[in-house]
Write a protein that holds these residues in place. Sequence first.
Motif, PDB file in Angstrom:
ATOM      1  N   SER A  25      21.238  19.448  72.898  1.00  0.00           N
ATOM      2  CA  SER A  25      21.858  18.277  73.524  1.00  0.00           C
ATOM      3  C   SER A  25      23.355  18.303  73.207  1.00  0.00           C
ATOM      4  O   SER A  25      23.841  17.479  72.423  1.00  0.00           O
ATOM      5  CB  SER A  25      21.219  16.985  72.999  1.00  0.00           C
ATOM      6  OG  SER A  25      21.317  16.938  71.574  1.00  0.00           O
ATOM      7  N   MET A  99      18.062  19.344  83.534  1.00  0.00           N
ATOM      8  CA  MET A  99      19.017  19.173  82.441  1.00  0.00           C
ATOM      9  C   MET A  99      20.359  19.789  82.814  1.00  0.00           C
ATOM     10  O   MET A  99      21.426  19.238  82.500  1.00  0.00           O
ATOM     11  CB  MET A  99      18.490  19.829  81.156  1.00  0.00           C
ATOM     12  CG  MET A  99      17.262  19.169  80.557  1.00  0.00           C
ATOM     13  SD  MET A  99      16.680  20.062  79.073  1.00  0.00           S
ATOM     14  CE  MET A  99      18.084  19.848  77.973  1.00  0.00           C
ATOM     15  N   ARG A 102      22.495  17.478  84.835  1.00  0.00           N
ATOM     16  CA  ARG A 102      23.154  16.461  84.005  1.00  0.00           C
ATOM     17  C   ARG A 102      24.298  17.072  83.203  1.00  0.00           C
ATOM     18  O   ARG A 102      25.365  16.467  83.057  1.00  0.00           O
ATOM     19  CB  ARG A 102      22.133  15.808  83.073  1.00  0.00           C
ATOM     20  CG  ARG A 102      21.068  14.987  83.790  1.00  0.00           C
ATOM     21  CD  ARG A 102      20.296  14.120  82.818  1.00  0.00           C
ATOM     22  NE  ARG A 102      19.537  14.908  81.861  1.00  0.00           N
ATOM     23  CZ  ARG A 102      18.297  15.325  82.054  1.00  0.00           C
ATOM     24  NH1 ARG A 102      17.673  15.038  83.184  1.00  0.00           N
ATOM     25  NH2 ARG A 102      17.661  16.023  81.122  1.00  0.00           N
ATOM     26  N   THR A 105      27.296  17.568  85.364  1.00  0.00           N
ATOM     27  CA  THR A 105      28.017  16.308  85.553  1.00  0.00           C
ATOM     28  C   THR A 105      28.854  15.980  84.321  1.00  0.00           C
ATOM     29  O   THR A 105      30.024  15.594  84.431  1.00  0.00           O
ATOM     30  CB  THR A 105      27.028  15.168  85.830  1.00  0.00           C
ATOM     31  OG1 THR A 105      26.281  15.467  87.018  1.00  0.00           O
ATOM     32  CG2 THR A 105      27.763  13.852  86.025  1.00  0.00           C
ATOM     33  N   LEU A 106      28.238  16.147  83.156  1.00  0.00           N
ATOM     34  CA  LEU A 106      28.955  15.898  81.903  1.00  0.00           C
ATOM     35  C   LEU A 106      30.148  16.834  81.774  1.00  0.00           C
ATOM     36  O   LEU A 106      31.234  16.418  81.347  1.00  0.00           O
ATOM     37  CB  LEU A 106      28.010  16.079  80.716  1.00  0.00           C
ATOM     38  CG  LEU A 106      28.630  15.920  79.320  1.00  0.00           C
ATOM     39  CD1 LEU A 106      29.209  14.526  79.150  1.00  0.00           C
ATOM     40  CD2 LEU A 106      27.590  16.206  78.235  1.00  0.00           C
TER      41      LEU A 106
END
Length: 203
Positions: A25, A99, A102, A105-106
């Motif tokens: 993460s 994942m 996401r 995007t991050l």
Amino acid sequence: MSEFKGLQAGLAPLGEALASLEASSPEDAASVDAWLLRANTAEAEIRRLEARLLGVFRLRALEVDPDKAMYGPGMREKVLQACGEAEELVLRWAQVELMRARMSTLHGEQSDAASAAAAEAERARQNEQTAAALVSAAAAVEEAAHRQREEAARALEQVTARREAAARALASSGATIPILAPSEADAAILAARLSFTGAGPGK
């Protein structure tokens, strides 16, 4: 090593790579970049499994026509077992792919933030340079004004000194300058003119 053995040998490392991606993460930009790079590498391997192992080799293993069959029972079992493992990896990849969306995007948000921070830092640097230039210009103006004041003071001192010297010289000579009334001054001027032309008052 045959192509099938290469694909079969890559199943376990790919599973470990997916597990590492699933457990990660990342938050900072460098970690996100590294994660996306590993995800892209895993995707390339997944696509190769889909195209070759689940495509070509599985079709060969499922061939029921004895005349067209390429594998014996033992090889057929190995291929189908490898295909089952590959299918599980493909399903896991689908979750990792979510994942990755996401993370992308991050990554974009972090890139925008980094660009904005860099732009702000550049503006601050330019403002500092402008302020420094203004301070330098103001200092130059002040320095020029200071020099002008010093020059004016020296000039005044010189004029004062000359006046004082002239006054002392006049005082030491004992000469006096008569103070004449306006009518007396006019008569004196007329007498001086007549004396200069050679004519006197009675001529």
